[in-house]
Design an enzyme around this catalytic site. Structure first.
Site, PDB file in Angstrom:
ATOM      1  N   TRP A 325     -33.824   6.263 -20.886  1.00 29.44           N
ATOM      2  CA  TRP A 325     -33.887   7.734 -20.845  1.00 29.44           C
ATOM      3  C   TRP A 325     -35.208   8.203 -20.232  1.00 29.44           C
ATOM      4  O   TRP A 325     -35.260   9.204 -19.528  1.00 29.44           O
ATOM      5  CB  TRP A 325     -33.759   8.287 -22.276  1.00 29.44           C
ATOM      6  CG  TRP A 325     -33.930   9.778 -22.371  1.00 29.44           C
ATOM      7  CD1 TRP A 325     -32.963  10.731 -22.252  1.00 29.44           C
ATOM      8  CD2 TRP A 325     -35.152  10.500 -22.595  1.00 29.44           C
ATOM      9  NE1 TRP A 325     -33.500  11.987 -22.388  1.00 29.44           N
ATOM     10  CE2 TRP A 325     -34.836  11.871 -22.600  1.00 29.44           C
ATOM     11  CE3 TRP A 325     -36.470  10.120 -22.794  1.00 29.44           C
ATOM     12  CZ2 TRP A 325     -35.795  12.863 -22.797  1.00 29.44           C
ATOM     13  CZ3 TRP A 325     -37.430  11.103 -22.989  1.00 29.44           C
ATOM     14  CH2 TRP A 325     -37.091  12.452 -22.993  1.00 29.44           C
ATOM     15  N   HIS A 326     -36.264   7.431 -20.497  1.00 29.76           N
ATOM     16  CA  HIS A 326     -37.572   7.860 -20.013  1.00 29.76           C
ATOM     17  C   HIS A 326     -37.695   7.807 -18.496  1.00 29.76           C
ATOM     18  O   HIS A 326     -38.480   8.549 -17.912  1.00 29.76           O
ATOM     19  CB  HIS A 326     -38.685   7.014 -20.641  1.00 29.76           C
ATOM     20  CG  HIS A 326     -39.025   7.446 -22.030  1.00 29.76           C
ATOM     21  ND1 HIS A 326     -38.354   6.988 -23.127  1.00 29.76           N
ATOM     22  CD2 HIS A 326     -39.949   8.327 -22.487  1.00 29.76           C
ATOM     23  CE1 HIS A 326     -38.862   7.560 -24.211  1.00 29.76           C
ATOM     24  NE2 HIS A 326     -39.829   8.388 -23.847  1.00 29.76           N
ATOM     25  N   GLY A 327     -36.971   6.935 -17.875  1.00 29.38           N
ATOM     26  CA  GLY A 327     -37.082   6.903 -16.424  1.00 29.38           C
ATOM     27  C   GLY A 327     -36.230   5.807 -15.813  1.00 29.38           C
ATOM     28  O   GLY A 327     -35.871   4.829 -16.476  1.00 29.38           O
TER      29      GLY A 327
END
Lengths: 489, 326
Positions: A325-327
């Site tokens: 989700w972060h990247g």
């Protein structure tokens, strides 16, 4: 428009005055004004992305109503999946499409094929990971009948787009925020003062702590091949402060801004670097996201009320998804994986087999109970902090190669060389960090460090302290405005 | 709400006082490495203190020079005096049009020059003007006027310099400071020209041990990117001079060939400057300058270069018919 710029200060002042002087007694007008302000705020980045925001809002508002109105379970499920697919579709396209293409090309090339796939020229709309999660949680809650859908489109649109939380959270829940948006907000003096204090502390964290730590961090990661290991270790530790100051600073400004409008937003941080273990850390870091994953992924998978192996699988899935989700990068996936492994080790080995007690007996050698506890607490906090600093290396590195290279270069005899000789370690940063940690420690029982700080002191002293914070910001802020790290997610 | 606004206003006042007091303590008690955003320093570079002191007592200036370090190091007032022109050099380090406008407003009526030579270096149009504003604030005697200069630049370093300077002047004055007429290789010459003693460290000898900064510039791949607010301030200066019927000559001083060729959009900057008035880019003139001996770095003339450049400039001034030449 970044929170720590003059533009935002003028914008916030204007919206605040309009809100309380122009529409103090009309609920719909209050909400319409805040939506307009939110769209202006968001439009400062790129007006085109407002279309996406509107689209996401319409999809979830409409599907929420349809799920509720559906006559049978099959139709309810259809509407739910439509919403989830559309939301994740938007997210997947804008955030992950090039990552996917890149990996397909690499895979095909490794298999000996020639790949002629073109990268898509797509910009990542700021905040998309956050507002799509607002919408998804809303429709899932309706599906599971935890909430009723709202028929007030204005309130719903504000729930998705309220400008303090629009671009980097906290990720709100409908059952927490929507009821507040359906009630007329009345000005509350103490809440507004609290809001200002929280904004001030957030600005200090971002502009003084995070941005000054960034200097050494960027230097350490850029030149890790040639710098002594002690500088790299300091760089990794400073990144822990940078990301905390940056993101929790952002959250404090967002929550404080919400308070100015009589809106209470979810708490996002609870002094995570004073955590006693990795499990404790994840109860304190980015709370709105971890609780989102707990409620909408971990628990639906069975949570911990299943067999040990399934429970471990669930933890692993949550951390991997959270990392991703972060990247769109393998560094985030590995970061999530390593967090999961250490977390599982802590839960299943460290505590289950009595290792915690053995370590406690080892470090707390004194007969004096208070000292024993203090030493135990200090060792737990420090070891957790160092572990998290190590894991952050994967989060910060541009790619896996750089992360492993960085770690390899830390493991060197120069780890014990004099780090104070490093020219990029500015003389003022260590005293500022000590001051910062002292204030955080003093205020660790509160919602945020300044909430009750110096509360018992007379007003001139309190104001003097706040004035000093303003001074420290003016004296040590980085003159080049740097964006918040989490805006890229 | 009313109570909140009143209390907030009082707090802002209280914070301003606290800020000023702490700034004074920090500036006086702590080593420079601990005050990151406080760069107030009298006589920092380029003899600005001496220049402004002399400006405050000078009258009857016929040619006024304005611009960056190319100005105070490039227009030798002695050469102009020899040609029959009383001149004064109001150039300063990294002076951007924002500061030029301020200096013009401050001194143009005192000098009433027959000609203003405005040195335009594109790099100074790319800057925010912080260094130059701090230089002026730290050295001016007209303190009340620089407040607007601080507002125009709108930068925390400039505000800190202004506030710190204000506190110094209010509480213990700045009268004690005296600037030396010679600092290192630099000598202050009457009329505010600064001569570089090139012979002390000849460039051609330095070249072997110290690479020219121009060599680190990849030729032909850089673009000038002028800031809108600097171009606007430039226009404001030109407009002010027009209103006062003072002719202005816009000059781009020569830089070393390597430096000049590193940028590729002179067509844009030349046409922009030319649109504001009579403009000469001396990099296109045949001055027979030698990069090794006529410059002491990539874009500053050594005295031998200044002599060639000033002679050529005076030839350009003659046809304007403003002066009687010997």
């Amino acid at each position: 428009m970044l929170f720590h710029t003059q533009n935002f200060a003028f914008f916030l002042t204007a919206v605040f005055l309009l809100f309380w002087f122009l529409v103090p007694k009309k609920l719909t007008a209050q909400n319409v004004l805040l939506i307009a302000a939110s769209y202006v705020f968001y439009g400062f980045w790129d007006v085109r992305f407002l279309v996406l925001l509107c689209l996401s809002t319409l999809i979830d508002f409409f599907t929420g109503l349809q799920i509720h109105a559906a006559s049978n379970e099959q139709n309810r499920k259809r509407w739910l999946w439509l919403s989830i697919v559309l939301n994740f579709g938007l997210l997947a396209y804008f955030k992950y499409v090039n990552f996917f293409i890149d990996n397909v090309i690499n895979l095909l090339q490794n298999m000996g094929f020639t790949a002629n796939l073109a990268f898509v020229n797509v910009l990542l709309p700021v905040g998309i990971s956050f507002y799509t999660f607002h919408g998804i949680s809303y429709v899932i809650d309706i599906y599971y009948k935890r909430i009723e859908p709202t028929r007030d489109f204005v309130a719903y649109a504000l729930f998705v787009s309220f400008f303090p939380l629009l671009v980097a959270g906290p990720i709100e829940r409908a059952n927490h925020l929507l009821p507040q948006l359906k009630q007329l907000r009345k000005f509350d003096y103490s809440e507004a003062v609290l809001g200002l204090k929280q904004i001030l502390w957030g600005l200090f964290k971002k502009m003084v702590i995070a941005d000054n730590c960034m200097v050494l961090v960027d230097h350490a990661f850029a030149y890790h091949n040639t710098l002594p290991a002690s500088t790299l270790a300091m760089g990794a530790i400073f990144f822990s402060f940078q990301i905390y100051g940056d993101f929790s600073g952002y959250s404090d400004i967002a929550i404080g801004t919400g308070r100015l409008f009589g809106i209470e937003l979810l708490k996002n941080f609870s002094f995570p670097y004073f955590a006693h273990s990795i499990a404790d850390f994840w109860k304190r870091w980015h709370i709105s996201l971890t609780s989102w994953f707990r409620d909408y992924l971990f628990l639906p998978l069975g949570g911990s009320k299943v067999s040990t192996w399934l429970s471990m699988r669930n933890v692993l899935v949550v951390f991997l998804v959270s990392g991703f989700w972060h990247g769109a990068s393998w560094t985030f996936v590995v970061w999530g994986l390593l967090n999961a492994l250490f977390y599982l080790f802590y839960i299943n080995v460290y505590t289950r087999f009595g290792m915690a007690k053995r370590v406690y007996n080892l470090v707390g050698g004194s007969r004096h109970v208070a000292w024993r506890l203090a030493i135990w607490e200090g060792v737990s906090i420090l070891s957790t902090f160092l572990l998290m600093s190590f894991l952050w290396i994967f989060f910060r590195a541009e790619n896996l190669g750089e992360a492993f290279s960085f770690i390899k270069h830390i493991c060197h005899s120069s780890l014990f060389s004099n780090v104070l000789a490093e020219p990029k370690l500015n003389a003022y940063i260590l005293p500022l960090l000590v001051f910062f940690l002292w204030v955080e420690w003093q205020g660790r029982q509160a919602q945020f460090a300044l909430q009750y700080f110096m509360q018992a002191y007379p007003k001139p002293l309190r104001w003097g302290f706040y004035g000093m914070l303003v001074f420290l910001i003016g004296m040590y802020m980085t003159v080049e405005t740097s964006p918040f790290i989490y805006f890229q997610f | 709400m009313r109570k909140f606004l009143i209390q907030f206003g009082l707090f802002l006042l209280f914070a301003l006082i606290t800020y000023s007091v702490l700034l004074t303590i920090w500036g006086n008690a702590l080593n420079g490495k601990y005050h990151k955003n406080l760069r107030y320093k009298q006589g920092l570079t380029g003899f600005m203190h001496s220049r402004l002191l002399e400006a405050d007592t000078s009258t009857q200036v016929e040619v006024l020079f304005l611009g960056s370090s190319h100005t105070y190091r490039g227009f030798d007032t002695r050469i102009f005096a020899a040609a029959g022109m009383r001149s004064f050099n109001l150039g300063s380090s990294n002076q951007t049009p924002l500061q030029t406008t301020y200096l013009l407003q401050e001194y143009v009526d005192r000098f009433r020059p027959k000609l203003v030579i405005y040195e335009v270096f594109p790099e100074n149009f790319e800057m925010d003007g912080v260094e130059s504003a701090v230089d002026i604030i730290s050295n001016t005697a007209h303190y009340g006027h620089v407040f607007w200069q601080a507002l125009a630049v709108n930068h925390v370093v400039v505000y800190n310099a202004f506030l710190y300077g204000f506190m110094r002047k209010v509480f213990y004055g700045d009268l004690a400071f005296r600037e030396a007429a010679k600092v290192g290789e630099d000598t202050y010459v009457l009329g505010a020209y600064v001569q570089k003693d090139f012979r002390a460290q000849p460039r051609y000898l330095m070249a072997e041990t110290m690479p020219l900064d121009v060599e680190s510039v990849k030729l032909g791949d850089k673009l000038w990117r002028l800031k809108g607010k600097q171009v606007a301030a430039f226009g404001e200066s030109i407009e002010l001079l027009k209103q006062k019927n003072i002719p202005v000559l816009l000059v781009q001083a020569p830089v070393s060939k390597g430096f000049f060729e590193a940028y590729k959009n002179y067509a844009y900057t030349d046409s922009l400057f030319a649109s504001y008035g009579l403009y000469i880019n001396f990099n296109y003139e045949n001055l027979a300058l030698n990069d090794s001996t006529d410059f002491y770095d990539a874009h500053h003339l050594a005295q031998s270069g200044v002599i060639k450049f000033n002679a050529a400039l005076i030839e350009k001034i003659k046809p304007l018919g403003l002066f009687h030449f010997n």
